[in-house]
Design a protein around this motif. Structure first.
Motif, PDB file in Angstrom:
ATOM      1  N   PHE A  22     -45.143   7.041 -99.884  1.00  0.00           N
ATOM      2  CA  PHE A  22     -46.471   7.972 -99.559  1.00  0.00           C
ATOM      3  C   PHE A  22     -46.202   9.770 -98.713  1.00  0.00           C
ATOM      4  O   PHE A  22     -46.400   9.581 -97.609  1.00  0.00           O
ATOM      5  N   ILE A  69     -46.233   6.073 -95.285  1.00  0.00           N
ATOM      6  CA  ILE A  69     -47.306   7.029 -95.435  1.00  0.00           C
ATOM      7  C   ILE A  69     -46.643   8.572 -94.409  1.00  0.00           C
ATOM      8  O   ILE A  69     -46.831   8.287 -92.846  1.00  0.00           O
ATOM      9  N   LYS A 100     -41.232  10.474-103.728  1.00  0.00           N
ATOM     10  CA  LYS A 100     -42.767  10.521-103.381  1.00  0.00           C
ATOM     11  C   LYS A 100     -43.903  10.844-103.845  1.00  0.00           C
ATOM     12  O   LYS A 100     -43.490  11.523-104.941  1.00  0.00           O
ATOM     13  N   ILE A 101     -44.606  10.052-103.574  1.00  0.00           N
ATOM     14  CA  ILE A 101     -46.107   9.961-103.447  1.00  0.00           C
ATOM     15  C   ILE A 101     -46.963  11.126-103.716  1.00  0.00           C
ATOM     16  O   ILE A 101     -47.125  10.447-101.924  1.00  0.00           O
ATOM     17  N   ALA A 103     -50.131  12.668-101.876  1.00  0.00           N
ATOM     18  CA  ALA A 103     -52.156  12.939-101.938  1.00  0.00           C
ATOM     19  C   ALA A 103     -52.204  14.034-101.284  1.00  0.00           C
ATOM     20  O   ALA A 103     -52.193  14.157-100.153  1.00  0.00           O
ATOM     21  N   ILE A 277     -54.255   3.793-101.926  1.00  0.00           N
ATOM     22  CA  ILE A 277     -52.690   4.049-101.844  1.00  0.00           C
ATOM     23  C   ILE A 277     -52.442   2.525-102.024  1.00  0.00           C
ATOM     24  O   ILE A 277     -51.434   1.457-102.258  1.00  0.00           O
TER      25      ILE A 277
END
Length: 285
Positions: A22, A69, A100-101, A103, A277
């Protein structure tokens, strides 16, 4: 050693870019908001609140941070809404190339479109939009990228499902899809609508969450609070049902406008990011 600039105060083992699933991307932008100002301070307040968050998640019986993260440097482009959107799209696209994710932390809701666009250009997605406001104006205060237009722009790219809406201008009625909008007055204290809501979403979903979807009694620190909002557990139920069956390509949490007295809102926003998450990690899509 923990790092205060990192979401969660994570040490290097769990916050380095290479090994992180993340990416936290702050966008402290608040140039088009039309009432309460302060959303530009939202990302910093959220990250500061995350420092005191317990990293064990009870519901999932897990430690989500172990997926990694990474906290990126903020996007600071403020010249125009258009340039800000372009800057966000560019940064998010770079992270997507590295699988990647992202946020995204707002900032006002206009920051979301760059991230939505980056994901929509990469693959077919739909957007789950949680908000008090429909944000479906064609243009507002001279810009099509104003915070009040963000979902009208997103609708140009992909299908949208809207939840928690309880405020809109009459000009927005022509832009909403009556079949896939769940007004707060229709869903409050109910859960039978959630399955139907999730069924309208495509297999790959971007979640855009304006914190004013919550009732002001739950989260008062936002620029445009509206009575009649949702509570913590109803939002969690929707998020879990969505993430359990769909692949989340990215998400944002926006419109936190912190103040010195109310720290609960900052903490709720920080924990909300962590909860999303945790669901993504739990369901493994």
């Amino acid at each position: 050693m923990p790092t205060l600039n990192n979401y969660g105060g994570l040490n290097a083992e769990y916050s380095n870019y290479k090994n992180s699933r993340f990416v936290i991307l702050p966008v402290p932008y608040d140039e088009t908001s039309t009432w309460g100002k302060g959303a530009d301070r939202g990302p910093k307040a959220l990250i500061e609140a995350s420092q005191v968050m317990e990293l064990y998640d009870i519901e999932s019986d897990s430690e989500p941070y172990k997926a990694g993260i990474f906290t990126d440097k903020p996007v600071l482009e403020k010249a125009t809404p258009e340039k800000m959107v372009q800057a966000v799209e560019k940064r998010v696209s770079e992270h997507l190339k590295n699988k990647k994710i992202v946020a995204l932390l707002g900032g006002e809701h206009s920051v979301s479109f760059g991230a939505i666009k980056a994901n929509a250009l990469k693959e077919k997605i739909s957007v789950l939009h949680l908000d008090a406001h429909s944000d479906m104006r064609d243009s507002f205060h001279g810009s099509i990228y104003n915070h009040g237009c963000v979902m009208a722009r997103a609708k140009d790219l992909c299908p949208i499902v809207q939840v928690g809406i309880r405020s809109m201008d009459i000009s927005e009625k022509k832009n909403i899809n009556k079949k896939s909008i769940f007004f707060a007055s229709d869903i409050y204290n109910k859960k039978d609508w959630i399955k139907k809501c999730v069924s309208f979403l495509k297999d790959k979903v971007y979640i855009s969450l304006d914190l004013d979807v919550f009732d002001p009694s739950v989260l008062p620190s936002t620029g445009t609070p509206e009575p009649g909002g949702l509570d913590w557990y109803l939002v969690q139920d929707l998020l879990e049902a969505t993430i359990k069956t769909k692949k989340i390509v990215g998400f944002d949490v926006v419109e936190l406008a912190p103040n010195k007295i109310d720290k609960a809102s900052d903490f709720l926003a920080a924990k909300l990011v962590y909860k999303i998450i945790s669901y993504i990690n739990k369901y493994g899509k």
